[in-house]
Design a protein around this motif. Structure first.
Motif, PDB file in Angstrom:
ATOM      1  N   GLN A  43     -33.280  27.349   5.404  1.00 43.40           N
ATOM      2  CA  GLN A  43     -31.885  27.365   4.637  1.00 43.40           C
ATOM      3  C   GLN A  43     -32.114  26.999   3.162  1.00 43.40           C
ATOM      4  O   GLN A  43     -33.317  26.490   2.880  1.00 43.40           O
ATOM      5  N   TRP A  44     -31.249  27.557   2.559  1.00 43.23           N
ATOM      6  CA  TRP A  44     -31.309  27.371   1.004  1.00 43.23           C
ATOM      7  C   TRP A  44     -30.479  25.994   0.978  1.00 43.23           C
ATOM      8  O   TRP A  44     -29.826  25.503   1.597  1.00 43.23           O
ATOM      9  N   VAL A  45     -31.107  24.980   0.050  1.00 37.47           N
ATOM     10  CA  VAL A  45     -30.683  23.608   0.409  1.00 37.47           C
ATOM     11  C   VAL A  45     -30.326  23.118  -1.149  1.00 37.47           C
ATOM     12  O   VAL A  45     -30.767  23.592  -2.359  1.00 37.47           O
ATOM     13  N   VAL A  46     -28.957  22.571  -1.270  1.00 34.00           N
ATOM     14  CA  VAL A  46     -28.205  22.411  -2.652  1.00 34.00           C
ATOM     15  C   VAL A  46     -28.207  21.127  -2.811  1.00 34.00           C
ATOM     16  O   VAL A  46     -27.743  20.090  -1.914  1.00 34.00           O
ATOM     17  N   THR A  47     -28.835  20.842  -4.078  1.00 34.18           N
ATOM     18  CA  THR A  47     -28.917  19.233  -4.446  1.00 34.18           C
ATOM     19  C   THR A  47     -28.096  18.389  -5.151  1.00 34.18           C
ATOM     20  O   THR A  47     -27.951  17.296  -5.395  1.00 34.18           O
ATOM     21  N   ARG A  48     -27.443  19.170  -6.069  1.00 34.10           N
ATOM     22  CA  ARG A  48     -26.677  18.758  -7.285  1.00 34.10           C
ATOM     23  C   ARG A  48     -24.997  18.610  -6.946  1.00 34.10           C
ATOM     24  O   ARG A  48     -24.626  19.481  -6.287  1.00 34.10           O
ATOM     25  N   PHE A  49     -24.505  17.629  -7.451  1.00 35.28           N
ATOM     26  CA  PHE A  49     -22.944  17.343  -7.176  1.00 35.28           C
ATOM     27  C   PHE A  49     -22.189  18.559  -7.475  1.00 35.28           C
ATOM     28  O   PHE A  49     -21.327  19.072  -6.903  1.00 35.28           O
ATOM     29  N   ALA A  50     -22.324  19.055  -8.978  1.00 38.60           N
ATOM     30  CA  ALA A  50     -21.480  20.024  -9.300  1.00 38.60           C
ATOM     31  C   ALA A  50     -21.638  21.362  -8.386  1.00 38.60           C
ATOM     32  O   ALA A  50     -20.721  21.971  -8.036  1.00 38.60           O
ATOM     33  N   GLU A  51     -22.951  21.861  -7.978  1.00 44.79           N
ATOM     34  CA  GLU A  51     -22.952  23.022  -7.185  1.00 44.79           C
ATOM     35  C   GLU A  51     -22.524  22.864  -5.844  1.00 44.79           C
ATOM     36  O   GLU A  51     -21.947  23.632  -5.272  1.00 44.79           O
ATOM     37  N   ILE A  52     -22.556  21.492  -5.282  1.00 43.72           N
ATOM     38  CA  ILE A  52     -22.141  21.311  -3.852  1.00 43.72           C
ATOM     39  C   ILE A  52     -20.654  21.221  -4.014  1.00 43.72           C
ATOM     40  O   ILE A  52     -20.016  22.162  -3.037  1.00 43.72           O
ATOM     41  N   ALA A  53     -20.015  20.582  -4.933  1.00 42.35           N
ATOM     42  CA  ALA A  53     -18.584  20.557  -4.896  1.00 42.35           C
ATOM     43  C   ALA A  53     -18.123  22.077  -5.235  1.00 42.35           C
ATOM     44  O   ALA A  53     -17.010  22.381  -4.530  1.00 42.35           O
ATOM     45  N   THR A  54     -18.617  22.751  -5.941  1.00 45.54           N
ATOM     46  CA  THR A  54     -18.384  24.077  -6.133  1.00 45.54           C
ATOM     47  C   THR A  54     -18.416  25.148  -4.788  1.00 45.54           C
ATOM     48  O   THR A  54     -17.486  25.920  -4.355  1.00 45.54           O
ATOM     49  N   ALA A  55     -19.381  24.717  -4.200  1.00 45.11           N
ATOM     50  CA  ALA A  55     -19.753  25.725  -2.808  1.00 45.11           C
ATOM     51  C   ALA A  55     -18.811  25.120  -1.721  1.00 45.11           C
ATOM     52  O   ALA A  55     -18.232  26.018  -0.995  1.00 45.11           O
ATOM     53  N   LEU A  56     -18.456  24.035  -1.726  1.00 42.32           N
ATOM     54  CA  LEU A  56     -17.335  23.434  -0.636  1.00 42.32           C
ATOM     55  C   LEU A  56     -16.024  24.237  -1.005  1.00 42.32           C
ATOM     56  O   LEU A  56     -15.254  24.318   0.006  1.00 42.32           O
ATOM     57  N   VAL A 317     -25.441  37.836   2.169  1.00 40.72           N
ATOM     58  CA  VAL A 317     -24.573  37.646   3.359  1.00 40.72           C
ATOM     59  C   VAL A 317     -25.638  37.294   4.607  1.00 40.72           C
ATOM     60  O   VAL A 317     -26.646  38.010   4.978  1.00 40.72           O
ATOM     61  N   GLY A 318     -25.132  36.196   5.260  1.00 45.53           N
ATOM     62  CA  GLY A 318     -25.965  35.823   6.234  1.00 45.53           C
ATOM     63  C   GLY A 318     -26.815  34.847   6.290  1.00 45.53           C
ATOM     64  O   GLY A 318     -27.465  33.997   6.758  1.00 45.53           O
ATOM     65  N   ASP A 319     -27.049  34.462   4.650  1.00 43.98           N
ATOM     66  CA  ASP A 319     -27.890  33.278   4.427  1.00 43.98           C
ATOM     67  C   ASP A 319     -26.975  31.904   4.866  1.00 43.98           C
ATOM     68  O   ASP A 319     -25.985  32.011   4.796  1.00 43.98           O
ATOM     69  N   GLU A 320     -28.037  31.034   5.056  1.00 43.58           N
ATOM     70  CA  GLU A 320     -27.276  29.648   5.264  1.00 43.58           C
ATOM     71  C   GLU A 320     -27.885  28.592   4.126  1.00 43.58           C
ATOM     72  O   GLU A 320     -28.761  28.682   3.721  1.00 43.58           O
ATOM     73  N   ILE A 321     -26.736  27.769   3.805  1.00 37.51           N
ATOM     74  CA  ILE A 321     -27.021  26.848   2.737  1.00 37.51           C
ATOM     75  C   ILE A 321     -26.695  25.419   3.500  1.00 37.51           C
ATOM     76  O   ILE A 321     -25.735  25.233   4.475  1.00 37.51           O
ATOM     77  N   ALA A 322     -27.487  24.484   2.864  1.00 36.44           N
ATOM     78  CA  ALA A 322     -27.438  23.086   3.494  1.00 36.44           C
ATOM     79  C   ALA A 322     -26.879  22.230   1.985  1.00 36.44           C
ATOM     80  O   ALA A 322     -27.781  22.513   1.141  1.00 36.44           O
ATOM     81  N   MET A 323     -26.046  21.572   2.273  1.00 38.89           N
ATOM     82  CA  MET A 323     -25.657  20.659   0.962  1.00 38.89           C
ATOM     83  C   MET A 323     -25.870  19.228   1.483  1.00 38.89           C
ATOM     84  O   MET A 323     -25.555  18.710   2.121  1.00 38.89           O
ATOM     85  N   LEU A 324     -26.968  18.717   0.216  1.00 45.48           N
ATOM     86  CA  LEU A 324     -27.279  17.444   0.283  1.00 45.48           C
ATOM     87  C   LEU A 324     -26.160  16.488  -0.171  1.00 45.48           C
ATOM     88  O   LEU A 324     -26.352  16.088  -1.282  1.00 45.48           O
ATOM     89  N   PHE A 325     -25.254  15.827   0.648  1.00 40.67           N
ATOM     90  CA  PHE A 325     -24.379  15.200   0.014  1.00 40.67           C
ATOM     91  C   PHE A 325     -25.174  13.936  -0.506  1.00 40.67           C
ATOM     92  O   PHE A 325     -24.555  13.229  -1.567  1.00 40.67           O
ATOM     93  N   GLY A 326     -25.994  13.253   0.175  1.00 44.34           N
ATOM     94  CA  GLY A 326     -26.561  12.133  -0.393  1.00 44.34           C
ATOM     95  C   GLY A 326     -27.161  12.084  -1.640  1.00 44.34           C
ATOM     96  O   GLY A 326     -27.181  11.069  -2.546  1.00 44.34           O
ATOM     97  N   SER A 327     -27.679  13.307  -2.001  1.00 46.42           N
ATOM     98  CA  SER A 327     -28.312  13.774  -3.190  1.00 46.42           C
ATOM     99  C   SER A 327     -27.362  13.995  -4.343  1.00 46.42           C
ATOM    100  O   SER A 327     -27.478  13.136  -5.383  1.00 46.42           O
ATOM    101  N   GLY A 328     -26.052  14.606  -3.896  1.00 48.18           N
ATOM    102  CA  GLY A 328     -25.230  14.915  -4.889  1.00 48.18           C
ATOM    103  C   GLY A 328     -24.576  13.528  -5.311  1.00 48.18           C
ATOM    104  O   GLY A 328     -24.352  13.361  -6.294  1.00 48.18           O
ATOM    105  N   GLN A 329     -24.557  12.696  -4.381  1.00 52.52           N
ATOM    106  CA  GLN A 329     -23.707  11.448  -4.607  1.00 52.52           C
ATOM    107  C   GLN A 329     -24.558  10.462  -5.795  1.00 52.52           C
ATOM    108  O   GLN A 329     -23.998   9.319  -6.066  1.00 52.52           O
ATOM    109  N   ARG A 330     -25.863  10.823  -5.631  1.00 54.40           N
ATOM    110  CA  ARG A 330     -26.551  10.106  -6.687  1.00 54.40           C
ATOM    111  C   ARG A 330     -26.931  10.947  -7.891  1.00 54.40           C
ATOM    112  O   ARG A 330     -27.919  10.439  -8.467  1.00 54.40           O
ATOM    113  N   ASP A 331     -26.251  11.789  -8.119  1.00 55.95           N
ATOM    114  CA  ASP A 331     -26.472  12.605  -9.463  1.00 55.95           C
ATOM    115  C   ASP A 331     -26.180  12.115 -10.706  1.00 55.95           C
ATOM    116  O   ASP A 331     -25.118  11.902 -10.694  1.00 55.95           O
TER     117      ASP A 331
END
Ligand code: HEM
Length: 409
Positions: A43-56, A317-331
């Motif tokens: 998976q592609w792993v997303v670590t920062r608040f802004a990128e997670i909020a946008t991806a959601l 298309v078909g890639d999977e991302i994993a958003m690290l909420f715990g990391s974003g919450q400490r950004d």
């Protein structure tokens, strides 16, 4: 090995030391890169608040892809049919759907969970809390998880859905077995147990629906049955999945927010005192409980359309991302002094309930339960202390304590 590769190596949900305190590793990863490829999970792993909020909120990403593509089209293996009862239980879960099915089911469920609908049941919610805290007071030393948070949140959700309170323990056992399936490292024994629990749970829910058909009430399961009977195309399978996702999502995260949150309060007596003295309101503290030690650490999405780019990384298309909420919450780009536990922070716009179309439908209820619990416990037990060192479950995605022993004096 370069620095980022070494940090990715430390991101290991199988490693007990990582799971016990993931934040040093998450902080280092987030500062090294907003997104990285994780070979272990593919998976592609997303670590920062802004990128997670946008991806959601990005509608080109979805929790599911089967409404648009076959498995073969995305180069994914056909699903393992060994766990068929588990698959059946979540087939129509809001968390597995995308529009238009998601929109229709969500509209039905949302009616029951609006802030005003929750407020109408507030006295119920308070009553369960008071009763359980009376018992904790008698015990003197109690376990916040098993003596309070679990029975409390299950009683609340059962009372909204119209599930008999006497079945709460059954539901808890099934739910605990089922949610382990969502860990990154679930082994076959765990999957077999989850599948068996899902099967029993489906049979139970089917019987419950039959009962509601015979003797309807004005609670959610009956409401869903009524919709079906009135000729809308809500099938029994859809009612089953909807009921089950509400029961599961409706208590696991609330229990773990209370457990992780009260651990934090006990480890920060100065912050506890701010609540006891009345300087900080329970409603404000509840938001920091949701932010500081996330009960849900990781959520996934599939890339459904071409052209998606996250922090400069092009995705296919078909890639999977994993958003690290715990990391974003400490950004630190989003929160001032993010590692500091500050009950007066007053930042309700955190990631705790997600964002976009899958934003937690139970958020008004969860907030009410957290506020009620903090207020009730602070009022009664000003001298509350930790009795023993709390231990975290060995799971990463769902982060919670095995117990939290507290003394009222
Ligand atoms: C503190 C407690 C809670 C937390 C931290 C929490 C967190 C979340 C998050 C982050 C999501 C979004 C998942 C995603 O975007 O992939 C979500 C979705 C959801 N939550 Fe909660 N939740 C809590 C309590 C509840 C309660 C009490 C209920 C039910 C009564 C509930 C029902 C749901 C449902 C049904 C969804 C799926 C919504 C959809 O897909 O449209 N949650 N929750």
């Amino acid at each position: 090995m370069d620095e980022l590769a070494a940090l990715i190596e430390r991101f290991d949900p199988d490693d007990p030391s990582f799971v016990t305190d993931p934040y040093p590793a998450l902080n280092a990863l987030r500062e090294a890169s907003p997104i990285f490829w994780n070979d272990r999970s593919g998976q592609w792993v997303v670590t920062r608040f802004a990128e997670i909020a946008t991806a959601l909120r990005d509608r080109r990403l979805g929790r599911a892809y089967t409404h648009r593509y076959t498995h073969a089209e995305l180069g994914r293996p056909e699903p393992d049919t060994t766990w068929s009862r588990f698959d059946e239980h979540e087939r129509w879960s809001l968390l597995c759907l995308e529009p238009p099915d998601h929109t229709r089911l969500r509209r039905l469920v949302s009616k029951v969970f609006t802030p005003s609908a929750v407020a109408r049941r507030a006295s119920n919610i308070e009553g369960f809390s008071t009763e359980l805290l009376d018992r904790c007071a008698d015990l003197g030393t109690f376990d916040l998880i098993t003596d309070y948070a679990q029975p409390y949140s299950v009683a609340v959700i059962c009372s909204l859905l119209g599930v008999p309170a006497s079945d709460a323990q059954l539901l808890l056992d099934w739910s605990h077995a089922i949610v382990k399936m969502y860990e990154l490292n679930a082994d076959d024994a765990t999957k077999t147990a989850a599948d068996r629990a899902a099967g029993e749970y489906i049979d139970y829910t089917r019987a419950l629906i039959a009962e509601k058909r015979r003797s309807p009430d004005d609670l959610l399961v009956s409401e869903l049955v009524r919709v079906e009977d009135e000729g809308d195309s809500l099938t029994e399978a859809q009612i089953i999945s909807t009921t089950m996702v509400l029961l599961e999502a409706g208590h696991e995260a609330t229990v773990n927010t209370l457990g992780n949150g009260f651990r934090a309060l006990m480890l920060h007596p100065d912050q506890w005192q701010r609540l006891v003295s009345g300087e900080v309101a329970p409603s404000v503290a509840a938001e920091e409980l949701l932010r500081w030690d996330s009960p849900l650490q990781l959520f996934e999405r599939w890339v459904l359309e071409p052209g998606v780019e996250i922090a400069g990384q092009e995705l296919e298309v078909g890639d999977e991302i994993a958003m690290l909420f715990g990391s974003g919450q400490r950004d630190p780009r989003r929160f001032d002094r993010p590692d500091t536990f500050d009950v007066g922070r007053n930042e309700p716009a955190h990631l705790g309930f997600g964002g976009g179309i899958h934003f937690c439908v139970g958020a008004p209820l969860a907030r009410q339960e957290l506020i009620q619990s903090v207020a009730g416990i602070v009022d009664r037990f000003a001298e509350l202390t930790l009795v023993s060192d709390p231990v975290y479950h060995r799971t990463f995605v769902i982060r919670g304590l095995t117990g939290l022993r507290l003394s009222t004096s």
